[in-house]
Structure formats: structure tokens, C-alpha cells
Design a protein around this motif. Structure first.
Motif, PDB file in Angstrom:
ATOM      1  N   THR A  99       6.539  -5.879  13.410  1.00  0.00           N
ATOM      2  CA  THR A  99       5.354  -5.088  13.080  1.00  0.00           C
ATOM      3  C   THR A  99       4.902  -4.355  14.323  1.00  0.00           C
ATOM      4  O   THR A  99       4.551  -4.957  15.311  1.00  0.00           O
ATOM      5  N   PRO A 123      -0.193  -1.641  11.016  1.00  0.00           N
ATOM      6  CA  PRO A 123       0.246  -0.796   9.896  1.00  0.00           C
ATOM      7  C   PRO A 123      -0.039  -1.406   8.528  1.00  0.00           C
ATOM      8  O   PRO A 123      -0.405  -0.709   7.600  1.00  0.00           O
ATOM      9  N   GLY A 124       0.104  -2.730   8.385  1.00  0.00           N
ATOM     10  CA  GLY A 124      -0.176  -3.369   7.100  1.00  0.00           C
ATOM     11  C   GLY A 124      -1.615  -3.201   6.671  1.00  0.00           C
ATOM     12  O   GLY A 124      -1.921  -2.994   5.497  1.00  0.00           O
ATOM     13  N   ARG A 125      -2.499  -3.266   7.623  1.00  0.00           N
ATOM     14  CA  ARG A 125      -3.927  -3.089   7.313  1.00  0.00           C
ATOM     15  C   ARG A 125      -4.202  -1.641   6.918  1.00  0.00           C
ATOM     16  O   ARG A 125      -4.949  -1.375   5.983  1.00  0.00           O
ATOM     17  N   ASP A 182      -2.014   0.395   5.592  1.00  0.00           N
ATOM     18  CA  ASP A 182      -1.422   0.557   4.261  1.00  0.00           C
ATOM     19  C   ASP A 182      -2.367   0.030   3.183  1.00  0.00           C
ATOM     20  O   ASP A 182      -2.559   0.680   2.148  1.00  0.00           O
ATOM     21  N   ALA A 183      -2.947  -1.150   3.414  1.00  0.00           N
ATOM     22  CA  ALA A 183      -3.867  -1.745   2.436  1.00  0.00           C
ATOM     23  C   ALA A 183      -5.103  -0.871   2.249  1.00  0.00           C
ATOM     24  O   ALA A 183      -5.583  -0.703   1.122  1.00  0.00           O
ATOM     25  N   PHE A 243      -5.359   2.472   2.709  1.00  0.00           N
ATOM     26  CA  PHE A 243      -5.031   3.680   1.951  1.00  0.00           C
ATOM     27  C   PHE A 243      -4.674   3.366   0.503  1.00  0.00           C
ATOM     28  O   PHE A 243      -5.014   4.134  -0.405  1.00  0.00           O
ATOM     29  N   ALA A 244      -4.021   2.231   0.254  1.00  0.00           N
ATOM     30  CA  ALA A 244      -3.716   1.843  -1.125  1.00  0.00           C
ATOM     31  C   ALA A 244      -5.006   1.596  -1.904  1.00  0.00           C
ATOM     32  O   ALA A 244      -5.133   2.015  -3.057  1.00  0.00           O
ATOM     33  N   TRP A 268      -6.900   7.043  12.626  1.00  0.00           N
ATOM     34  CA  TRP A 268      -5.501   7.413  12.389  1.00  0.00           C
ATOM     35  C   TRP A 268      -5.408   8.852  11.878  1.00  0.00           C
ATOM     36  O   TRP A 268      -4.585   9.637  12.350  1.00  0.00           O
TER      37      TRP A 268
END
Length: 129
Positions: free
Chosen positions: A3, A11-13, A15-16, A18-19, A91
Motif C-alpha cells: 500500500t 489510497p484505500g481510504r 477509494d472509500a 470517493f465510492a 488530492w
């Protein structure tokens, strides 16, 4: 899988976040919570959907860290958590700056072409007499 971090944003956060923001109902819930905390019942009022459906949306928002539950006697009001939104904005800001730079360069190029055209006495076709 390694990661990598984008600045200080996992990045996972991102992604969550924006999802969660991809759904208009969830965005409307966040907009309502921006005005202050609210119960699930209060959040469900403006929507033509069941309270369990709203609860599912809230779970997505909670998993993304955008909403948290409070405790007020028997109520469990939800409140907006701004940090994930601030991270997403940070971002996006890099890309806004990129586009702004591109537009400034385009403006300069257009101004240069306009100046050249005026120096060489060229006129627009409609300006000829």
C-alpha cells in the motif's frame, strides 16, 4: 500487495471516500449533516425510501469515515466527519492546480497569437471592407 500512500492519504481510504460520494443519496445525507447532527429518522424524512435503506447508506458513509454515531440518551445521532472530505479535497487540489496551469498557458498562447495577428495586419474575414 504493498500500500503506497498519496502524501499522507492512504489510497484505500481515498477509494472509500470517493465510492461513498458516488451516490447522490449519500451526498444529500452529507449535505444535511453539514448543517448539524441528525437521527436516522430525521435523515430519512426527505427521501422516498425506507429507514433500513437509509441505514445502509449510513453504513457505507460510516465505513468511509465520513459519518460517526453519537450518543444522546436513547438517540444515536449521526454527525459529519470532515477529515476524509478534507483529504479528498487535498488530492483533488493537485489536479485543479494542474488544470489551472494549463488554462493559464492556453490564455498566454491565445494572447500571443492575437498580438502576432495584430502586428502583421491580419483581420478577421468579417472585418474586411
Amino acid at each position: 500487495m504493498q500500500t503506497r500512500r498519496l502524501g499522507r492519504i492512504a489510497p484505500g481510504r481515498l477509494d472509500a471516500t470517493f465510492a461513498a460520494l458516488a451516490d447522490p443519496t449519500r451526498r444529500a445525507i452529507l449535505a444535511r449533516l453539514a448543517a448539524g447532527q441528525a437521527s436516522v429518522t430525521e435523515l430519512a424524512e426527505p427521501f422516498a425510501m425506507s429507514q433500513p435503506a437509509i441505514s445502509k447508506h449510513l453504513k457505507v458513509l460510516e465505513r468511509a469515515g465520513l459519518v460517526s454515531r453519537g450518543r444522546d440518551a436513547q438517540r444515536r445521532p449521526r454527525r459529519l466527519e470532515v477529515r476524509p472530505l478534507a483529504e479528498a479535497n487535498k488530492w483533488l487540489e493537485r489536479y485543479r492546480q494542474l488544470w489551472e496551469g494549463n488554462f493559464l498557458r492556453l490564455d498566454a498562447l491565445l494572447e500571443e497569437l492575437k498580438t502576432r495577428q495584430q502586428k502583421h495586419g491580419h483581420t478577421k474575414r468579417g472585418d474586411r471592407q
